[in-house]
Design a protein around this motif. Structure first.
Motif, PDB file in Angstrom:
ATOM      1  N   CYS A   1       0.869  -1.182   0.000  1.00  0.00           N
ATOM      2  CA  CYS A   1       0.000   0.000   0.000  1.00  0.00           C
ATOM      3  C   CYS A   1       0.900   1.225   0.000  1.00  0.00           C
ATOM      4  O   CYS A   1       1.649   1.449   0.943  1.00  0.00           O
ATOM      5  CB  CYS A   1      -0.908   0.025   1.229  1.00  0.00           C
ATOM      6  SG  CYS A   1      -1.803   1.599   1.359  1.00  0.00           S
TER       7      CYS A   1
ATOM      8  N   PHE B   1       0.004   4.356   0.060  1.00  0.00           N
ATOM      9  CA  PHE B   1      -0.476   5.368   0.999  1.00  0.00           C
ATOM     10  C   PHE B   1       0.101   5.156   2.395  1.00  0.00           C
ATOM     11  O   PHE B   1       0.587   6.081   3.029  1.00  0.00           O
ATOM     12  CB  PHE B   1      -2.006   5.366   1.060  1.00  0.00           C
ATOM     13  CG  PHE B   1      -2.554   6.444   1.957  1.00  0.00           C
ATOM     14  CD1 PHE B   1      -2.649   7.758   1.510  1.00  0.00           C
ATOM     15  CD2 PHE B   1      -2.962   6.159   3.257  1.00  0.00           C
ATOM     16  CE1 PHE B   1      -3.137   8.763   2.337  1.00  0.00           C
ATOM     17  CE2 PHE B   1      -3.451   7.161   4.092  1.00  0.00           C
ATOM     18  CZ  PHE B   1      -3.536   8.450   3.626  1.00  0.00           C
ATOM     19  N   ASP B   2       0.077   3.920   2.867  1.00  0.00           N
ATOM     20  CA  ASP B   2       0.580   3.627   4.203  1.00  0.00           C
ATOM     21  C   ASP B   2       2.043   3.191   4.190  1.00  0.00           C
ATOM     22  O   ASP B   2       2.621   2.969   5.238  1.00  0.00           O
ATOM     23  CB  ASP B   2      -0.251   2.512   4.863  1.00  0.00           C
ATOM     24  CG  ASP B   2      -1.663   2.988   5.172  1.00  0.00           C
ATOM     25  OD1 ASP B   2      -1.786   4.064   5.768  1.00  0.00           O
ATOM     26  OD2 ASP B   2      -2.628   2.297   4.799  1.00  0.00           O
TER      27      ASP B   2
ATOM     28  N   CYS C   1      -6.079  -2.641   0.939  1.00  0.00           N
ATOM     29  CA  CYS C   1      -5.310  -2.394   2.158  1.00  0.00           C
ATOM     30  C   CYS C   1      -6.212  -2.458   3.391  1.00  0.00           C
ATOM     31  O   CYS C   1      -7.226  -1.765   3.443  1.00  0.00           O
ATOM     32  CB  CYS C   1      -4.639  -1.024   2.074  1.00  0.00           C
ATOM     33  SG  CYS C   1      -3.888  -0.484   3.613  1.00  0.00           S
TER      34      CYS C   1
ATOM     35  N   CYS D   1      -6.257   1.309   5.179  1.00  0.00           N
ATOM     36  CA  CYS D   1      -6.875   2.498   4.588  1.00  0.00           C
ATOM     37  C   CYS D   1      -7.888   2.167   3.506  1.00  0.00           C
ATOM     38  O   CYS D   1      -8.576   3.057   3.016  1.00  0.00           O
ATOM     39  CB  CYS D   1      -5.796   3.434   4.032  1.00  0.00           C
ATOM     40  SG  CYS D   1      -5.000   2.798   2.551  1.00  0.00           S
TER      41      CYS D   1
HETATM   42 ZN   LIG Z   1      -3.265   1.560   3.039  1.00  0.00          ZN
END
Ligand SMILES: [Zn+2]
Length: 506
Positions: A126, A128-129, A143, A146
């Motif tokens: 992921c 984003f994370d 994910c 998120c």
């Molecule tokens: Zn994520």
């Protein structure tokens, strides 16, 4: 507590938008550091996390190099903390050479010890994370944290032997049930440990924006890099500051990053021969109340800069610590902040200050009288400083503030009961002096005890009390052994916490 005190916040992801949650964590660290400094050396670290795919992508989208992009964003964070009267000792950026050197050195140490090995990473990622996920952990293919799309990655990466440390981690959790707080976070992490641990991929070959793996082979995984800020900032391994301040007294984190801080982090520290921090505290989330009207006249509760402008940063600091026990989630709104501001700060504390200083001005030309020999109202609060300090350092800020407010209430009540205006009229000078002196000394104590929470306002109160011999944030052993000197020239000034009206302009 005799040892040096070290408190850290998470380093903030540079591309994030600073919001009230960031101010919250950092203010809490500031209160801890200010409290600890009243008894000895303390060091307070915050900073920014600047590597990773997400930063590279955002910089590319803005048509900038990642470094230039980060350089542009850092002042936003620093001005947020300045707006909230935060006095950190150091602000680390993970793109600084002092940090990169330590990360590479740690990596080399791990490689020499056989704690990292080269393997093939295949799995979901992921962006984003910045987190790798096993297929089994995905939720409907997305994910689990998120809910965003994940990417399939297959590459040769360096792995940290996290699984090797599983038994020691279990032992550490079981013999130190207070090392992760609150209990909910401790239980959740212990449950993860009991499920067993996989080794952790700590490098990326498909990315350039990061700290190079020594000897080539991609860059170091952003999370691994980021964790090391807590020791790179204080000069691991040779700087005397490191030996003075490590292990950290408290590491504050949001609960969403507890896994890295309570499982990966101690294992990495042990792998390089260092101790785990004394306490990792995973606090809750602040949410805005749904359906709250944020009209023009009400400002915007989501913008931490606007909030500080409107109420005064110290008032927001007070609200954040007083509204809910530290650790639990809580919601906030401008109405709630205004309520606290008007009742606790405006009516209780602000009025006490204003009435006392007005009476000193009116009856004694602004000069603190000599101590009388009347009933010593303050004697029953002899243990208050200790109670407040213990509560704060135990992260029970609300308890500490409630204890202080008992004194505020008692002092206000003594004005009602002993009616200084009547004493003045009736010419009972000694009784009036005794009361006024006690009130001034009470204000002196309040300024000292509340300074860690409301530094700017309490410095202002200190100035109005006219105390020059000592600073409001001096060592408590010194300032608590003294009392305000008779003959001190005070000044009245305008209300410390002017009333906030939340009804739209009529
Ligand atoms: Zn994520």
């Amino acid at each position: 507590m005799s040892r040096a005190y070290y408190v850290t916040t998470p380093i903030y992801y540079i591309s994030g938008n600073p919001h009230i949650g960031h101010a919250y964590t950092t203010v809490v660290a500031d209160v801890l550091a200010r409290t600890a400094r009243t008894m000895g050396p303390a060091f307070f670290l915050t900073g920014t996390d600047e590597h990773g795919q997400k930063v590279a992508n955002a910089a590319a989208a803005a048509g900038k190099t990642p470094q230039a992009w980060c350089d542009e964003l850092v002042p936003r964070w620093q001005s947020l903390f300045a707006a909230y009267h935060v006095a950190y000792d150091d602000f680390i950026r993970t793109t600084q050479p002092r940090h990169e050197r330590v990360v590479q050195r740690v990596f080399e140490r791990l490689r020499e010890n056989g704690d990292v090995y080269l393997g093939t990473y295949q799995g979901w990622y992921c962006v984003f994370d910045e987190t790798f996920w096993l297929e089994s952990k995905l939720v409907e293919g997305k994910c689990p944290t998120c809910g965003r799309e994940v990417q399939w990655l297959s590459e040769n990466d360096w792995f940290f032997r996290l699984s090797k440390y599983a038994p020691r981690l279990l032992e550490h959790f079981r013999s130190n049930p207070e090392w992760v707080r609150p209990k909910s976070a401790y239980n959740e992490m212990l449950a993860l440990l009991e499920e067993g641990l996989d080794d952790l991929s700590i490098s990326r070959t498909s990315l350039e924006w990061g700290i190079p793996v020594p000897g080539g082979g991609g860059v170091i995984y952003v999370w691994f890099d980021a964790l090391l800020n807590y020791i790179s900032a204080i000069g691991w391994p040779d700087d005397p500051r490191f030996r003075t301040y490590w292990p950290a007294s408290v590491q504050l984190i949001g609960k969403e990053i507890a896994r890295f801080h309570t499982i990966v982090w101690p294992a990495v520290l042990w792998a390089i021969g260092e101790e785990a921090p004394h306490l990792v505290f995973a606090h809750g989330w602040i949410t805005t109340e749904t359906g709250q009207k944020m009209g023009k006249s009400l400002g915007n509760a989501a913008d931490p800069f606007a909030l500080a402008d409107r109420f005064g940063a110290d008032s927001i600091r007070y609200f954040l610590l007083r509204e809910a026990p530290f650790g639990s989630d809580f919601s906030y709104s401008e109405e709630k902040i205004a309520q606290r501001h008007n009742s606790d700060l405006g009516n209780d504390l602000g009025n006490l200050v204003h009435r006392t200083l007005s009476m000193i001005e009116r009856y004694r030309n602004g000069i603190v009288p000599l101590p009388g020999d009347g009933p010593a109202l303050l004697r029953r609060f002899g243990d208050l400083p200790q109670r407040v300090r213990d509560a704060s350092l135990d992260l029970r800020f609300r308890d500490g503030l409630e204890a202080v407010w008992e004194m505020v209430t008692t002092l206000n009540r003594s004005i009602e009961e002993r009616k200084p205006w009547a004493l003045y009229k009736e010419g009972r000078e000694r009784e009036l002096d005794a009361l006024l002196y006690e009130l001034c000394e009470g204000l002196r104590l309040l300024a000292i005890l509340l300074h860690p929470v409301m530094p700017e306002r309490m410095e202002e109160l200190w100035r109005r009390l006219g105390i020059r011999e000592r600073r409001v944030d001096d060592d408590w052993t010194l300032s608590l052994a003294e009392s305000i000197a008779g003959g001190t020239q005070t000044s009245l000034g305008s209300p410390l916490f002017p009333r906030m009206d939340l009804t739209p302009e009529s």
